[in-house]
Design a protein around this motif. Structure first.
Motif: not given
Length: 79
Positions: A15, A18-19, A22-23, A25-26, A35, A70
């Motif tokens: 997890r 994964q966070k 996510q950051t 990619r953002k 990325s 991802y």
């Protein structure tokens, strides 16, 4: 081509990983960059201490396969 980069072993892609993904990619999208995840096949501390036995949850190629799910633009594996 310019990239927004993160690096690590990413063993198990838990997890926290994964966070971070996510950051990544953002922030890459927000900056207009691609990325990139740079992964090590073994934890870097095992390079500096070859006698250190660190059990891994996944093989390097398994991590690459997991990370591709991802939506990362590029994954570099460093043996």
């Amino acid at each position: 081509m310019a990239y927004f980069v993160t690096l690590g072993t990413f063993d198990g892609v838990h997890r926290g990983h994964q966070k971070l993904i996510q950051t990544l990619r953002k922030e890459a999208k927000k900056s207009g960059l691609k990325s990139l995840i740079f992964i090590f096949s073994n934890p870097p501390r095992s390079f500096f201490n070859p006698n250190l036995q660190i059990p891994l949850l996944t093989l390097p190629q398994e991590r690459v396969s997991l990370l591709k799910k991802y939506g990362i633009n590029k994954i570099c594996l460093q043996p």
